[in-house]
Motif scaffolding. Sequence first.
Motif, PDB file in Angstrom:
ATOM      1  N   MET A 193      14.940-108.805 -25.937  1.00  0.00           N
ATOM      2  CA  MET A 193      15.213-109.228 -25.164  1.00  0.00           C
ATOM      3  C   MET A 193      15.122-110.057 -23.778  1.00  0.00           C
ATOM      4  N   ARG A 194      16.201-111.224 -23.156  1.00  0.00           N
ATOM      5  CA  ARG A 194      15.491-112.460 -23.036  1.00  0.00           C
ATOM      6  C   ARG A 194      16.922-111.899 -21.406  1.00  0.00           C
ATOM      7  N   THR A 195      16.487-112.285 -20.484  1.00  0.00           N
ATOM      8  CA  THR A 195      17.425-111.688 -19.163  1.00  0.00           C
ATOM      9  C   THR A 195      17.205-113.699 -18.282  1.00  0.00           C
ATOM     10  N   GLU A 196      17.792-113.376 -17.600  1.00  0.00           N
ATOM     11  CA  GLU A 196      17.783-114.442 -16.301  1.00  0.00           C
ATOM     12  C   GLU A 196      16.502-114.299 -15.347  1.00  0.00           C
ATOM     13  N   PRO A 197      16.169-114.938 -14.632  1.00  0.00           N
ATOM     14  CA  PRO A 197      15.195-114.403 -12.626  1.00  0.00           C
ATOM     15  C   PRO A 197      16.211-113.093 -12.520  1.00  0.00           C
ATOM     16  N   ASN A 198      17.998-113.115 -12.708  1.00  0.00           N
ATOM     17  CA  ASN A 198      18.090-112.231 -11.713  1.00  0.00           C
ATOM     18  C   ASN A 198      18.641-111.256 -12.389  1.00  0.00           C
ATOM     19  N   GLY A 199      17.719-111.138 -13.310  1.00  0.00           N
ATOM     20  CA  GLY A 199      17.875-110.277 -14.114  1.00  0.00           C
ATOM     21  C   GLY A 199      19.419-110.192 -15.180  1.00  0.00           C
ATOM     22  N   GLN A 200      20.155-110.885 -15.297  1.00  0.00           N
ATOM     23  CA  GLN A 200      21.260-110.843 -16.231  1.00  0.00           C
ATOM     24  C   GLN A 200      21.185-111.242 -17.573  1.00  0.00           C
ATOM     25  N   THR A 213      12.232 -97.728 -27.577  1.00  0.00           N
ATOM     26  CA  THR A 213      10.904 -97.641 -26.503  1.00  0.00           C
ATOM     27  C   THR A 213      11.129 -99.282 -26.442  1.00  0.00           C
ATOM     28  N   VAL A 214      10.279 -99.295 -24.846  1.00  0.00           N
ATOM     29  CA  VAL A 214       9.881-100.593 -24.813  1.00  0.00           C
ATOM     30  C   VAL A 214       8.620-101.045 -25.039  1.00  0.00           C
ATOM     31  N   ALA A 215       8.211-102.060 -25.875  1.00  0.00           N
ATOM     32  CA  ALA A 215       6.694-102.075 -26.108  1.00  0.00           C
ATOM     33  C   ALA A 215       6.258-103.206 -25.248  1.00  0.00           C
ATOM     34  N   GLY A 216       6.854-103.921 -24.904  1.00  0.00           N
ATOM     35  CA  GLY A 216       6.285-105.163 -23.149  1.00  0.00           C
ATOM     36  C   GLY A 216       7.275-105.793 -22.607  1.00  0.00           C
ATOM     37  N   ALA A 217       6.630-106.596 -22.164  1.00  0.00           N
ATOM     38  CA  ALA A 217       7.000-108.156 -20.987  1.00  0.00           C
ATOM     39  C   ALA A 217       6.420-108.808 -20.569  1.00  0.00           C
ATOM     40  N   LEU A 218       7.163-109.784 -20.863  1.00  0.00           N
ATOM     41  CA  LEU A 218       6.550-111.212 -20.091  1.00  0.00           C
ATOM     42  C   LEU A 218       7.543-112.052 -19.458  1.00  0.00           C
ATOM     43  N   LEU A 219       6.506-112.789 -18.229  1.00  0.00           N
ATOM     44  CA  LEU A 219       7.133-113.326 -17.238  1.00  0.00           C
ATOM     45  C   LEU A 219       6.986-115.295 -18.036  1.00  0.00           C
ATOM     46  N   GLN A 220       8.431-115.619 -18.283  1.00  0.00           N
ATOM     47  CA  GLN A 220       8.100-117.197 -18.847  1.00  0.00           C
ATOM     48  C   GLN A 220       7.852-117.843 -17.346  1.00  0.00           C
ATOM     49  N   GLN A 221       7.954-119.361 -17.820  1.00  0.00           N
ATOM     50  CA  GLN A 221       7.187-120.417 -16.902  1.00  0.00           C
ATOM     51  C   GLN A 221       8.823-120.243 -15.706  1.00  0.00           C
ATOM     52  N   ASP A 222       9.880-120.570 -17.029  1.00  0.00           N
ATOM     53  CA  ASP A 222      11.076-120.645 -15.916  1.00  0.00           C
ATOM     54  C   ASP A 222      11.648-119.070 -15.303  1.00  0.00           C
ATOM     55  N   ARG A 223      10.821-118.827 -15.154  1.00  0.00           N
ATOM     56  CA  ARG A 223      10.799-116.774 -14.349  1.00  0.00           C
ATOM     57  C   ARG A 223      11.937-116.234 -15.362  1.00  0.00           C
ATOM     58  N   GLN A 224      12.456-116.144 -16.486  1.00  0.00           N
ATOM     59  CA  GLN A 224      13.294-115.568 -16.654  1.00  0.00           C
ATOM     60  C   GLN A 224      13.028-114.440 -17.565  1.00  0.00           C
ATOM     61  N   ILE A 225      13.045-112.981 -17.899  1.00  0.00           N
ATOM     62  CA  ILE A 225      12.311-112.190 -18.811  1.00  0.00           C
ATOM     63  C   ILE A 225      12.002-112.039 -19.773  1.00  0.00           C
ATOM     64  N   VAL A 226      11.388-112.352 -20.886  1.00  0.00           N
ATOM     65  CA  VAL A 226      11.506-110.910 -22.060  1.00  0.00           C
ATOM     66  C   VAL A 226      10.638-109.972 -22.161  1.00  0.00           C
ATOM     67  N   SER A 227      11.099-108.908 -23.163  1.00  0.00           N
ATOM     68  CA  SER A 227      11.110-107.520 -23.548  1.00  0.00           C
ATOM     69  C   SER A 227      11.287-107.259 -24.708  1.00  0.00           C
ATOM     70  N   ALA A 228      10.329-106.956 -25.418  1.00  0.00           N
ATOM     71  CA  ALA A 228      10.178-106.008 -27.154  1.00  0.00           C
ATOM     72  C   ALA A 228      10.582-104.865 -27.349  1.00  0.00           C
ATOM     73  N   GLY A 229      10.953-104.683 -28.171  1.00  0.00           N
ATOM     74  CA  GLY A 229      10.364-103.188 -28.208  1.00  0.00           C
ATOM     75  C   GLY A 229      11.289-102.265 -29.342  1.00  0.00           C
ATOM     76  N   TYR A 230      11.132-101.395 -30.233  1.00  0.00           N
ATOM     77  CA  TYR A 230      11.944-100.872 -30.969  1.00  0.00           C
ATOM     78  C   TYR A 230      12.996 -99.627 -30.756  1.00  0.00           C
ATOM     79  N   THR A 231      14.470 -99.215 -31.805  1.00  0.00           N
ATOM     80  CA  THR A 231      14.550 -98.060 -31.790  1.00  0.00           C
ATOM     81  C   THR A 231      13.889 -97.080 -32.463  1.00  0.00           C
TER      82      THR A 231
END
Length: 223
Positions: free
Chosen positions: A130-137, A103-121
């Motif tokens: 979870m953190r991804t690069e700007p290209n989604g990897q 279940t995804v609780a939310g996500a945010l975009l950092q200044q370096d355009r990395q994407i951070v999301s959080a949730g629970y099982t």
Amino acid sequence: IAIGTSLQSAGAPETAAVLSRYLTSGALDPELGSDGQAEIDLQFSQQASSILPVSDGTLLAYGEHSGFTSQTFLAQMWPDGSPNSNLGTNGSLFYDVVPNGTTVAGALLQQDRQIVSAGYTPLTQSGFVMRTEPNGQLDQEFGTGGIAQLANPGSSRIHALAAQADGRILVAGESQPAAFGGRIVMTIWRLNVDGLPDQTFGQDGIAFVADPTAFMYAYDVAV
């Protein structure tokens, strides 16, 4: 003004993730998709939990995708609502955070355009970031392969996250630690920039707020 919604047509067994964009007047923006709404076509059921505007005008949508298994998805759309075909498959990427679904609780975009999301099982009631690069990897320098599993004091549920100016990440929710007799207490986790628990925060990176006469929940966090 962008809003992520779920749409279930009458008689349909599945829900669709829909992005809606409004003008400052409150009217739907006719330049997005069909009369201000664009559907994220992922098949099966999905819901967009977070919408992140990017400086280049594109929009990122994070949420849950329920097909044969429950996955976390990232979709990117151009300003007109069409998918960015340069990202994943038809503008979307899917992540198997844990085998039991998330279940995804939310996500945010950092200044370096990395994407951070959080949730629970829901099955194990344990949290993740979870953190991804700007290209989604997945960011291989964060947690284990881009995913940090939060320490679980007991029946943890995650509802919100925020990033500090120094890059550390706060995650808010509730848990039922044995130390509090299994009572539901407000719980805040803090992670260092590498996804490891911040040992200078609370007890091994976790802070609790308890009331002996009531249950306590945390539904948002801000810095």
